[in-house]
Each structure stands twice: as structure tokens, then as C-alpha cells.
Motif scaffolding. Structure first.
Motif, mmCIF file in Angstrom:
data_model
loop_
_atom_site.group_PDB
_atom_site.id
_atom_site.type_symbol
_atom_site.label_atom_id
_atom_site.label_comp_id
_atom_site.label_asym_id
_atom_site.label_seq_id
_atom_site.Cartn_x
_atom_site.Cartn_y
_atom_site.Cartn_z
ATOM 1 N N ALA A 1 101.673 36.097 84.020
ATOM 2 C CA ALA A 1 101.047 37.281 84.713
ATOM 3 C C ALA A 1 100.020 37.640 83.651
ATOM 4 O O ALA A 1 99.110 38.241 84.187
ATOM 5 C CB ALA A 1 102.419 38.417 84.525
ATOM 6 N N ARG A 2 100.143 37.561 82.450
ATOM 7 C CA ARG A 2 98.995 38.055 81.283
ATOM 8 C C ARG A 2 97.719 37.493 81.833
ATOM 9 O O ARG A 2 96.639 38.021 81.820
ATOM 10 C CB ARG A 2 99.488 37.783 79.916
ATOM 11 N N ALA A 3 97.829 36.154 82.089
ATOM 12 C CA ALA A 3 96.689 35.237 82.508
ATOM 13 C C ALA A 3 95.985 35.832 83.792
ATOM 14 O O ALA A 3 94.768 35.942 83.691
ATOM 15 C CB ALA A 3 96.995 33.871 82.668
ATOM 16 N N ILE A 4 96.803 36.100 84.777
ATOM 17 C CA ILE A 4 96.102 36.744 85.896
ATOM 18 C C ILE A 4 95.657 37.908 85.720
ATOM 19 O O ILE A 4 94.453 38.224 86.216
ATOM 20 C CB ILE A 4 97.273 36.825 87.237
ATOM 21 N N LEU A 5 96.222 38.858 84.906
ATOM 22 C CA LEU A 5 95.654 40.115 84.671
ATOM 23 C C LEU A 5 94.433 40.048 84.122
ATOM 24 O O LEU A 5 93.478 40.848 84.148
ATOM 25 C CB LEU A 5 96.655 41.167 84.067
#
Length: 445
Positions: free
Chosen positions: A266-270
Motif C-alpha cells: 500500500a505504501r508503494a502504491i500511495l
């Protein structure tokens, strides 16, 4: 239901017998935890405020006596000696939100014997539940190592009153907010919340759900992203937040699956969407053990929402506590039962640095470098000290926990801090034991 009749039957039968025998001299009962539950290096005293409120309201009415008579199968006139009884005693207690250890009195009640006996059940109930939950809550804060922790426990606590208590204890121990609206309002504590999976399912797709939610609620929003597929849900949330220019302060919530792995994804996508300030909230069966492991793994989680397991203190849902008579009519008494021996006399806890406490007699001088922990909070049945504001109690607790040995603060396999008894207490214990053994067993005095 009357608070007065919310008691164990034997409290009533004993009190009635005491009155018949004219045994109404002052009695002191000490409330303490015999031993800590597994995976606890210390406890946090809580529930004292509730106890004081209960005692200040305590009255036995004619209706209460009628209820007692009905359950005992006795005529009303037999229970009339209890009518009009109210609590007129003194309470000395550890202030709410202080660290306590096994064997230390959390409070001592001194009152005419029938009164002190009648209130036992509720005093234990209020202290037991709240001390257990507060101790669980503070361990979550320790496990989070500076990350925010919020309370989501209300829907699964053992009753709504317990949910209100859990939210208050969350505030006391350093949580950042609660989902409990009533508690947030009463405590001036931040209310926090997101949305349910049902909300997302009610819309045609996640984008429609997130957009509608953001349009309804100004300011930062939190989207629940794992209704269908977590990674695609995060991508949709990122797209909606960018389109509505609502990134600052907003968050996505992960509620299931491998939270560590999903948080990294999720952090990578955001970040790839240019949303580095959108936070990640984790929930779903968390307690201090899960939080500890996630923090240790380096998972990029900003906020931990803990609920069920914390609100009911799932791994240690009760305390091995006791409310024992230690003095009657000026005569120190003790129990000699195997594995349940109690120490006689009114007591004091003398706190030394690092909570290397000494349990002594109430009237002995404090050992060098120590301060007495129990204070008088009620006289003649009326509160004699005001409670510390919640934010001040929280700061005091945080400072006290920080002073504990590191081994006692460990989340797994902590080493409890051990207390010692003063020479005066040990001497009194020996004398009372010898007297009892002489009177009961005929051993030499």
C-alpha cells in the motif's frame, strides 16, 4: 436494577449476622492482586474513581431489603436491620493510573464491619475489570513505540458500560482516540472512525463509494480498502484522493490479510501516486503482541486500531485479586490457608525509584528515598480528594512506566518487578501467625 442489590448473596448474609451480633466496630479490608497474569510485568491501577462514585451513592433502601428478603425466602422484617445502611467509612487508595505490582494494596477500606462487607463485590468488580484493561492498553502503547494507537473495542466489550470504561482507560494510557462517540464527548477525547465493508458493498464499486464518502465528509477521510482486493482498493483510494485533492491527513485502512506485506504494498502504491502524506491504518484482531511484531518488522503502518482483544483483555481477562479483612476492632487478622496467606494490618506502599516498592504498615515511617503511594481519598463516606485531570494522569503514568526496568516493560516474557516487605510488617505477620496458631491449634504462644 439497584446498585445495592448487585452483590453476592453472602455479603448480605454476613452483614446481617454481624448486625445481629453487634459486630459493628471498624474493619479494614485490603484489596490487592495476588500474582500477575502471564506476560505482565506490572499493572496499572484503574477503577478507583468508579469505586469512589459507587461508595458515595451506597444506600440500602426498603426496596433493597425487600429484594434481599425475597431471594433469601425470609420475611421482610428479618432484613429490616439493613435498611438505611450507607457507607460512612474511609478509603485509602493508589491514585488512578499509577503502576502497581503483585501483593500491593490497590485500596484499603475502613468502615463499620457490616458496611465494609456489603460493598466488597462491587469494589472488586470495578477494580478488576478496569485494572486488567488499563494494563492491556498501556502495553499496546509500549508496543507501538510512538505510533498512534486508537480504540475500536465498543462493539465487542462485555456490555456498553464496559465499552465506556475501555475508552476512558485508552485515554488514560496514551491512546490517540476512540470510535466510541459517547466516550469521546464525555472525555473530550478525539473520535475516530472509517467505514464498514457494508458501506462499500452498498455502492456499485469502490470508486463510487469512496467518492460519495469524501463528498459527504469534509476534511481528512479514511477509506477501507480491503472489501474486494486490497491492492486494487488502495489504487482506487489514491485515485479518488488525488481527484478530490483530499490527500493531506487522509488514510487507507487495512483490516485483513498479511498486514505487514499489505502495508508495504500500500505504501508503494500511495508513494507512486504522489501521496506520501496519506497514512496507513491497520486493524483486525490486533493487540500488543501483533502490534509489537508489526512495528519490529518495519511495516509502514502509521496508526494501530485495537479492539476486541484489548477491550476484553483477551489473554488475561481476569486478575487473581482479593478483598481481605486485615484488621477488626484494632486487632490485626490474617488468613493462613495454603497458597492464600494474607498479611495482617493496615498497609502502605512505599515507592522507590524504578518501582522497587516496599510494602509496610500504614503508620510506619517511609524508608529513605521512598514516597507513600496510598492516599486518603474518602472520609466519612465523602470524597476528600479531587481526581487528577485525565491528561495529567496520562502524563504521570507515562513517566512512571518509563522508570520501570526494561525487563518489566517487555511485551513477551516480561520479568515482573518484585516487592519487599518492611521489617515492621514481617514482625507483625509473625506475631499474628503465632497468636492464631496458639488459639486455633494450641501451639505454644
Amino acid at each position: 436494577m439497584s446498585e445495592t442489590t448487585t452483590t453476592d448473596l453472602y455479603e448480605v448474609t454476613m452483614a446481617l449476622s454481624y448486625l445481629r451480633e453487634r459486630m459493628t466496630e471498624p474493619a479494614t479490608f485490603s484489596c490487592f492482586v495476588r500474582q500477575l497474569p502471564p506476560d505482565r510485568g506490572f499493572l496499572v491501577c484503574a477503577g478507583v474513581e468508579s469505586v469512589l462514585n459507587y461508595l458515595s451513592r451506597y444506600r440500602v433502601s426498603l426496596a433493597d431489603a425487600r429484594s434481599f428478603a425475597e431471594v433469601l425466602g425470609r420475611p421482610l422484617h428479618a432484613l429490616l436491620p439493613l435498611v438505611g445502611t450507607r457507607f460512612t467509612g474511609t478509603v485509602r487508595a493508589v491514585p488512578e493510573g499509577r503502576v502497581v505490582l503483585a501483593g500491593e494494596p490497590l485500596l484499603e477500606v475502613t468502615a463499620p464491619l457490616p458496611q465494609a462487607q456489603l460493598v466488597e463485590t462491587c469494589v472488586l468488580n470495578l477494580l478488576n475489570h478496569q485494572t486488567a484493561v488499563a494494563s492491556k492498553c498501556v502495553r499496546c502503547v509500549l508496543a507501538a513505540r510512538g505510533h498512534a494507537v486508537v480504540d475500536f473495542s465498543l462493539r465487542r466489550t462485555h456490555g456498553t458500560a464496559a465499552g465506556l470504561q475501555a475508552a476512558r482507560l485508552a485515554a488514560l494510557t496514551g491512546f490517540a482516540g476512540t470510535s466510541n462517540v459517547a466516550a469521546a464527548r464525555a472525555l473530550n477525547f478525539p473520535a475516530v472512525g472509517t467505514m464498514a465493508h457494508s458501506y462499500v458493498e452498498a455502492f456499485e464499486n469502490e470508486e463510487a463509494a469512496f467518492t460519495a464518502f469524501a463528498r459527504c465528509h469534509p476534511g481528512p477521510v479514511t477509506f477501507l480498502v480491503d472489501t474486494y482486493d486490497t491492492e486494487s482498493g488502495v489504487a482506487v483510494a489514491a485515485r479518488v484522493l488525488r481527484a478530490l485533492d483530499r490527500a493531506d491527513g487522509s488514510a487507507v485502512r487495512l483490516d485483513s490479510g498479511d498486514l505487514k506485506e499489505l502495508a508495504f504494498r500500500a505504501r508503494a502504491i500511495l508513494d507512486a501516486a504522489g501521496l506520501p502524506r496519506v497514512r496507513i491504518v491497520a486493524s483486525g484482531g490486533l493487540d500488543e503482541f501483533a502490534v509489537h511484531d508489526l512495528v519490529a518488522s518495519g511495516a509502514p503502518i502509521d496508526i494501530y486500531a485495537v479492539g476486541t482483544r484489548v477491550g476484553v483483555s483477551a489473554d488475561a481477562p481476569f486478575l487473581d485479586s482479593a478483598y481481605k479483612l486485615v484488621e477488626y476492632a484494632g486487632r490485626p487478622v490474617m488468613k493462613l490457608s495454603s497458597a492464600k496467606v494474607t498479611a495482617p494490618g493496615r498497609k502502605q506502599v512505599f515507592r522507590r525509584p524504578g518501582c522497587a516498592d516496599v510494602i509496610g504498615l500504614a503508620d510506619e515511617p517511609a524508608p529513605a528515598g521512598s514516597l507513600p503511594l496510598l492516599t486518603t481519598v474518602m472520609r466519612h463516606g465523602m470524597r476528600s480528594a479531587s481526581s487528577l485531570p485525565l491528561d495529567e494522569a496520562q502524563r504521570r503514568l507515562a513517566a512512571e512506566v518509563a522508570q520501570l526496568p526494561a525487563a518489566a516493560r517487555k511485551i513477551r516474557s516480561p520479568e515482573p518487578v518484585r516487592v519487599t516487605a518492611s521489617e515492621a510488617l514481617m514482625e507483625l505477620t509473625g506475631r499474628v501467625r503465632q497468636r492464631i496458631e496458639h488459639e486455633v491449634f494450641g501451639t505454644p504462644a
